[in-house]
Design a protein around this motif. Structure first.
Motif, PDB file in Angstrom:
ATOM      1  N   VAL A 190      21.270  -7.893 -27.444  1.00  0.00           N
ATOM      2  CA  VAL A 190      21.196  -6.841 -26.438  1.00  0.00           C
ATOM      3  C   VAL A 190      19.833  -6.170 -26.600  1.00  0.00           C
ATOM      4  O   VAL A 190      19.471  -5.757 -27.708  1.00  0.00           O
ATOM      5  CB  VAL A 190      22.331  -5.810 -26.607  1.00  0.00           C
ATOM      6  CG1 VAL A 190      22.236  -4.725 -25.552  1.00  0.00           C
ATOM      7  CG2 VAL A 190      23.696  -6.497 -26.554  1.00  0.00           C
ATOM      8  N   TRP A 191      19.099  -6.069 -25.498  1.00  0.00           N
ATOM      9  CA  TRP A 191      17.768  -5.480 -25.506  1.00  0.00           C
ATOM     10  C   TRP A 191      17.727  -4.253 -24.620  1.00  0.00           C
ATOM     11  O   TRP A 191      18.284  -4.254 -23.514  1.00  0.00           O
ATOM     12  CB  TRP A 191      16.741  -6.493 -25.003  1.00  0.00           C
ATOM     13  CG  TRP A 191      16.413  -7.561 -25.999  1.00  0.00           C
ATOM     14  CD1 TRP A 191      17.241  -8.541 -26.475  1.00  0.00           C
ATOM     15  CD2 TRP A 191      15.169  -7.763 -26.656  1.00  0.00           C
ATOM     16  NE1 TRP A 191      16.586  -9.334 -27.378  1.00  0.00           N
ATOM     17  CE2 TRP A 191      15.308  -8.879 -27.502  1.00  0.00           C
ATOM     18  CE3 TRP A 191      13.948  -7.115 -26.601  1.00  0.00           C
ATOM     19  CZ2 TRP A 191      14.268  -9.359 -28.297  1.00  0.00           C
ATOM     20  CZ3 TRP A 191      12.902  -7.580 -27.381  1.00  0.00           C
ATOM     21  CH2 TRP A 191      13.072  -8.693 -28.220  1.00  0.00           C
ATOM     22  N   ALA A 192      17.062  -3.204 -25.086  1.00  0.00           N
ATOM     23  CA  ALA A 192      16.752  -2.038 -24.263  1.00  0.00           C
ATOM     24  C   ALA A 192      15.448  -2.369 -23.544  1.00  0.00           C
ATOM     25  O   ALA A 192      14.469  -2.770 -24.186  1.00  0.00           O
ATOM     26  CB  ALA A 192      16.594  -0.801 -25.131  1.00  0.00           C
ATOM     27  N   VAL A 193      15.447  -2.240 -22.220  1.00  0.00           N
ATOM     28  CA  VAL A 193      14.264  -2.640 -21.444  1.00  0.00           C
ATOM     29  C   VAL A 193      13.737  -1.531 -20.543  1.00  0.00           C
ATOM     30  O   VAL A 193      12.734  -1.717 -19.845  1.00  0.00           O
ATOM     31  CB  VAL A 193      14.559  -3.903 -20.600  1.00  0.00           C
ATOM     32  CG1 VAL A 193      14.890  -5.086 -21.499  1.00  0.00           C
ATOM     33  CG2 VAL A 193      15.671  -3.657 -19.597  1.00  0.00           C
ATOM     34  N   GLY A 194      14.377  -0.384 -20.529  1.00  0.00           N
ATOM     35  CA  GLY A 194      13.925   0.714 -19.684  1.00  0.00           C
ATOM     36  C   GLY A 194      14.858   1.893 -19.781  1.00  0.00           C
ATOM     37  O   GLY A 194      15.843   1.863 -20.523  1.00  0.00           O
ATOM     38  N   LYS A 195      14.544   2.902 -19.018  1.00  0.00           N
ATOM     39  CA  LYS A 195      15.334   4.120 -19.043  1.00  0.00           C
ATOM     40  C   LYS A 195      15.359   4.710 -17.650  1.00  0.00           C
ATOM     41  O   LYS A 195      14.369   4.644 -16.925  1.00  0.00           O
ATOM     42  CB  LYS A 195      14.709   5.107 -20.036  1.00  0.00           C
ATOM     43  CG  LYS A 195      15.611   6.198 -20.485  1.00  0.00           C
ATOM     44  CD  LYS A 195      14.958   6.944 -21.643  1.00  0.00           C
ATOM     45  CE  LYS A 195      15.816   8.100 -22.076  1.00  0.00           C
ATOM     46  NZ  LYS A 195      15.170   8.864 -23.139  1.00  0.00           N
ATOM     47  N   ARG A 196      16.505   5.265 -17.276  1.00  0.00           N
ATOM     48  CA  ARG A 196      16.663   5.885 -15.959  1.00  0.00           C
ATOM     49  C   ARG A 196      17.157   7.314 -16.162  1.00  0.00           C
ATOM     50  O   ARG A 196      18.124   7.540 -16.887  1.00  0.00           O
ATOM     51  CB  ARG A 196      17.673   5.092 -15.132  1.00  0.00           C
ATOM     52  CG  ARG A 196      17.919   5.652 -13.757  1.00  0.00           C
ATOM     53  CD  ARG A 196      18.948   4.845 -12.983  1.00  0.00           C
ATOM     54  NE  ARG A 196      18.500   3.476 -12.783  1.00  0.00           N
ATOM     55  CZ  ARG A 196      19.278   2.416 -12.978  1.00  0.00           C
ATOM     56  NH1 ARG A 196      20.522   2.545 -13.363  1.00  0.00           N
ATOM     57  NH2 ARG A 196      18.823   1.200 -12.759  1.00  0.00           N
ATOM     58  N   SER A 197      16.503   8.248 -15.511  1.00  0.00           N
ATOM     59  CA  SER A 197      16.897   9.647 -15.612  1.00  0.00           C
ATOM     60  C   SER A 197      18.301   9.861 -15.096  1.00  0.00           C
ATOM     61  O   SER A 197      18.693   9.271 -14.089  1.00  0.00           O
ATOM     62  CB  SER A 197      15.909  10.502 -14.816  1.00  0.00           C
ATOM     63  OG  SER A 197      16.385  11.821 -14.714  1.00  0.00           O
ATOM     64  N   GLY A 198      19.079  10.716 -15.759  1.00  0.00           N
ATOM     65  CA  GLY A 198      20.429  11.021 -15.322  1.00  0.00           C
ATOM     66  C   GLY A 198      20.466  11.593 -13.924  1.00  0.00           C
ATOM     67  O   GLY A 198      21.446  11.436 -13.214  1.00  0.00           O
ATOM     68  N   GLY A 199      19.394  12.233 -13.508  1.00  0.00           N
ATOM     69  CA  GLY A 199      19.317  12.763 -12.148  1.00  0.00           C
ATOM     70  C   GLY A 199      19.218  11.669 -11.110  1.00  0.00           C
ATOM     71  O   GLY A 199      19.573  11.853  -9.953  1.00  0.00           O
ATOM     72  N   ASP A 200      18.761  10.459 -11.497  1.00  0.00           N
ATOM     73  CA  ASP A 200      18.624   9.337 -10.566  1.00  0.00           C
ATOM     74  C   ASP A 200      19.953   8.701 -10.204  1.00  0.00           C
ATOM     75  O   ASP A 200      20.063   8.034  -9.210  1.00  0.00           O
ATOM     76  CB  ASP A 200      17.730   8.236 -11.177  1.00  0.00           C
ATOM     77  CG  ASP A 200      16.284   8.673 -11.289  1.00  0.00           C
ATOM     78  OD1 ASP A 200      15.921   9.721 -10.728  1.00  0.00           O
ATOM     79  OD2 ASP A 200      15.519   7.957 -11.959  1.00  0.00           O
ATOM     80  N   PHE A 201      20.981   8.891 -11.033  1.00  0.00           N
ATOM     81  CA  PHE A 201      22.253   8.251 -10.719  1.00  0.00           C
ATOM     82  C   PHE A 201      23.401   9.261 -10.726  1.00  0.00           C
ATOM     83  O   PHE A 201      24.524   8.967 -11.026  1.00  0.00           O
ATOM     84  CB  PHE A 201      22.531   7.055 -11.643  1.00  0.00           C
ATOM     85  CG  PHE A 201      22.731   7.371 -13.107  1.00  0.00           C
ATOM     86  CD1 PHE A 201      23.994   7.292 -13.669  1.00  0.00           C
ATOM     87  CD2 PHE A 201      21.677   7.740 -13.907  1.00  0.00           C
ATOM     88  CE1 PHE A 201      24.187   7.564 -15.020  1.00  0.00           C
ATOM     89  CE2 PHE A 201      21.863   8.014 -15.257  1.00  0.00           C
ATOM     90  CZ  PHE A 201      23.121   7.929 -15.807  1.00  0.00           C
ATOM     91  N   ASN A 202      23.079  10.489 -10.347  1.00  0.00           N
ATOM     92  CA  ASN A 202      24.088  11.543 -10.282  1.00  0.00           C
ATOM     93  C   ASN A 202      25.026  11.296  -9.116  1.00  0.00           C
ATOM     94  O   ASN A 202      24.603  10.857  -8.054  1.00  0.00           O
ATOM     95  CB  ASN A 202      23.409  12.902 -10.110  1.00  0.00           C
ATOM     96  CG  ASN A 202      24.304  14.051 -10.449  1.00  0.00           C
ATOM     97  OD1 ASN A 202      25.455  13.858 -10.799  1.00  0.00           O
ATOM     98  ND2 ASN A 202      23.770  15.253 -10.360  1.00  0.00           N
ATOM     99  N   ALA A 203      26.322  11.564  -9.313  1.00  0.00           N
ATOM    100  CA  ALA A 203      27.314  11.349  -8.260  1.00  0.00           C
ATOM    101  C   ALA A 203      27.181  12.382  -7.171  1.00  0.00           C
ATOM    102  O   ALA A 203      26.749  13.464  -7.371  1.00  0.00           O
ATOM    103  CB  ALA A 203      28.714  11.394  -8.846  1.00  0.00           C
TER     104      ALA A 203
END
Length: 139
Positions: free
Chosen positions: A126-139
């Protein structure tokens, strides 16, 4: 007039996709050591993208791997995985996050946890390849 509107929508969608790709490319690729030994319903703490950025790898009961920053969106306290409740909890102000989505279930956090983007590779790596802000996928 409709032709212009269609062109504008198309250009905007392409532009936002390009920005997302550029953001993901800014993060280092990193193998998460020990991930292949994490049993369903369990977790592993690691650091990403830097040594002082705590993160958590969660393996759902169905076997899916998910990862999040351990920095609470409320005041930055370190969240922990609660094995009994299968959620992520913040001890500072009793915030609770859903371990399957990173969304806030209870408490004061204003947004979801930041998500670590994962990639599965041969041999169960399993590789970490990036990060996404929690605000980008807020419901």
């Amino acid at each position: 007039m409709l032709r212009s509107a269609g062109l504008m929508i198309s250009t905007t969608a392409v532009g936002s996709q390009k920005n997302q790709q550029q953001t993901l490319l800014a993060y280092p690729l990193m193998k998460i050591d020990g991930a292949e030994r994490v049993m369903p319903g369990s977790y592993l703490y690691f650091n990403y993208p830097k040594a002082n950025d705590p993160a958590v790898l969660v393996r759902t009961m169905e076997g899916q791997y998910l990862a999040y920053s351990r920095k609470c969106a409320h005041r930055g306290c370190s969240v922990d995985f609660d094995s009994a409740r299968r959620c992520l909890t913040c001890p500072c102000h009793r915030g609770v996050y859903d371990s399957r989505t990173g969304y806030v279930m209870y408490g004061p956090p204003p947004r979801p946890l930041d998500q670590v983007i994962l990639q599965m590779r041969a041999g169960g790596e399993v590789w970490a390849v990036g990060k996404r802000s929690g605000g980008d996928f807020n419901a």
